[in-house]
Design a protein around this motif. Structure first.
Motif, PDB file in Angstrom:
ATOM      1  N   GLU A 169      54.751 169.587 -14.137  1.00  0.00           N
ATOM      2  CA  GLU A 169      54.036 170.829 -13.820  1.00  0.00           C
ATOM      3  C   GLU A 169      53.075 171.200 -14.950  1.00  0.00           C
ATOM      4  OE1 GLU A 169      54.735 175.438 -12.399  1.00  0.00           O
ATOM      5  OE2 GLU A 169      56.466 174.139 -12.643  1.00  0.00           O
ATOM      6  N   LYS A 170      53.508 171.074 -16.190  1.00  0.00           N
ATOM      7  CA  LYS A 170      52.627 171.371 -17.328  1.00  0.00           C
ATOM      8  C   LYS A 170      51.414 170.439 -17.330  1.00  0.00           C
ATOM      9  CE  LYS A 170      56.196 173.237 -20.305  1.00  0.00           C
ATOM     10  NZ  LYS A 170      57.061 173.022 -21.451  1.00  0.00           N
ATOM     11  N   LYS A 187      49.080 171.388 -14.365  1.00  0.00           N
ATOM     12  CA  LYS A 187      48.341 172.626 -14.628  1.00  0.00           C
ATOM     13  C   LYS A 187      47.207 172.394 -15.633  1.00  0.00           C
ATOM     14  CE  LYS A 187      51.732 176.199 -13.564  1.00  0.00           C
ATOM     15  NZ  LYS A 187      52.587 177.250 -14.117  1.00  0.00           N
ATOM     16  N   ARG A 188      47.449 171.556 -16.610  1.00  0.00           N
ATOM     17  CA  ARG A 188      46.456 171.298 -17.656  1.00  0.00           C
ATOM     18  C   ARG A 188      45.310 170.416 -17.158  1.00  0.00           C
ATOM     19  NH1 ARG A 188      49.790 169.305 -20.998  1.00  0.00           N
ATOM     20  NH2 ARG A 188      49.308 167.120 -20.761  1.00  0.00           N
ATOM     21  N   TRP A 235      42.297 170.777 -12.571  1.00  0.00           N
ATOM     22  CA  TRP A 235      40.929 171.194 -12.270  1.00  0.00           C
ATOM     23  C   TRP A 235      39.879 170.240 -12.816  1.00  0.00           C
ATOM     24  CZ3 TRP A 235      40.802 173.741  -8.162  1.00  0.00           C
ATOM     25  CH2 TRP A 235      41.807 174.651  -7.840  1.00  0.00           C
ATOM     26  N   TYR A 283      48.261 171.912  -4.633  1.00  0.00           N
ATOM     27  CA  TYR A 283      48.394 172.383  -6.015  1.00  0.00           C
ATOM     28  C   TYR A 283      49.063 173.758  -6.036  1.00  0.00           C
ATOM     29  CZ  TYR A 283      47.026 174.413 -10.504  1.00  0.00           C
ATOM     30  OH  TYR A 283      47.040 175.043 -11.716  1.00  0.00           O
ATOM     31  N   TYR A 284      48.566 174.677  -5.214  1.00  0.00           N
ATOM     32  CA  TYR A 284      49.148 176.025  -5.189  1.00  0.00           C
ATOM     33  C   TYR A 284      50.581 176.010  -4.666  1.00  0.00           C
ATOM     34  CZ  TYR A 284      44.733 178.019  -6.598  1.00  0.00           C
ATOM     35  OH  TYR A 284      43.608 178.337  -7.317  1.00  0.00           O
ATOM     36  N   ILE A 311      52.924 174.770  -7.559  1.00  0.00           N
ATOM     37  CA  ILE A 311      53.194 175.696  -8.664  1.00  0.00           C
ATOM     38  C   ILE A 311      53.823 177.007  -8.195  1.00  0.00           C
ATOM     39  CG2 ILE A 311      51.419 174.687 -10.157  1.00  0.00           C
ATOM     40  CD1 ILE A 311      49.667 177.145  -9.542  1.00  0.00           C
TER      41      ILE A 311
END
Length: 125
Positions: free
Chosen positions: A22-23, A26-27, A30, A50-51, A54
């Motif tokens: 997850e980290k 998120k990093r 995008w 993605y949404y 998370i």
């Protein structure tokens, strides 16, 4: 890629593995998405995934599968280098398609609405 390889990639993993993924997702999501947006035919689904991944309300198994697929998507080194025009993201597409099939119906309307909102605000993010 064969089914065994994709199946291995999509293993949800332990909770600590999911947190690590997850980290990473998120990093890197995008920046990777911006590079891939024109080559991946299902950008809306990818952003909704993605949404969903998370979202703490998403079931653990579903989150694990999506995080595994998204972690593969953001990995700089994978089966086919993403810098190769057209074919570079084909292995990522295969993994993501398998993930979507495995979690069929788990991405909620709210995730799609958030994806639509994000894509409308910034089409490349």
């Amino acid at each position: 890629m064969d089914d065994v390889k994709i199946g291995e990639i999509l293993l949800p993993g332990e909770e600590s593995e999911q947190e690590r993924r997850e980290k990473r997702v998120k990093r890197r999501f995008w920046p990777t998405f911006r590079r891939a947006a024109r080559q991946i035919p299902f950008s809306r689904e990818l952003v909704a995934a993605y949404y969903c991944a998370i979202d703490p309300k998403t079931p653990t198994r579903t989150r694990g599968i999506l995080l595994a697929a998204l972690a593969y998507f953001v990995l700089p080194l994978d089966f086919l280098p993403d810098v190769l025009a057209v074919v570079g993201f084909s292995d990522d597409v295969a993994v993501l398609t398998a993930a979507f099939a495995a979690i069929s119906g788990q991405i909620k309307e709210a995730h799609y609405l958030k994806a639509d909102e994000t894509l409308a605000d910034n089409p490349e993010e």
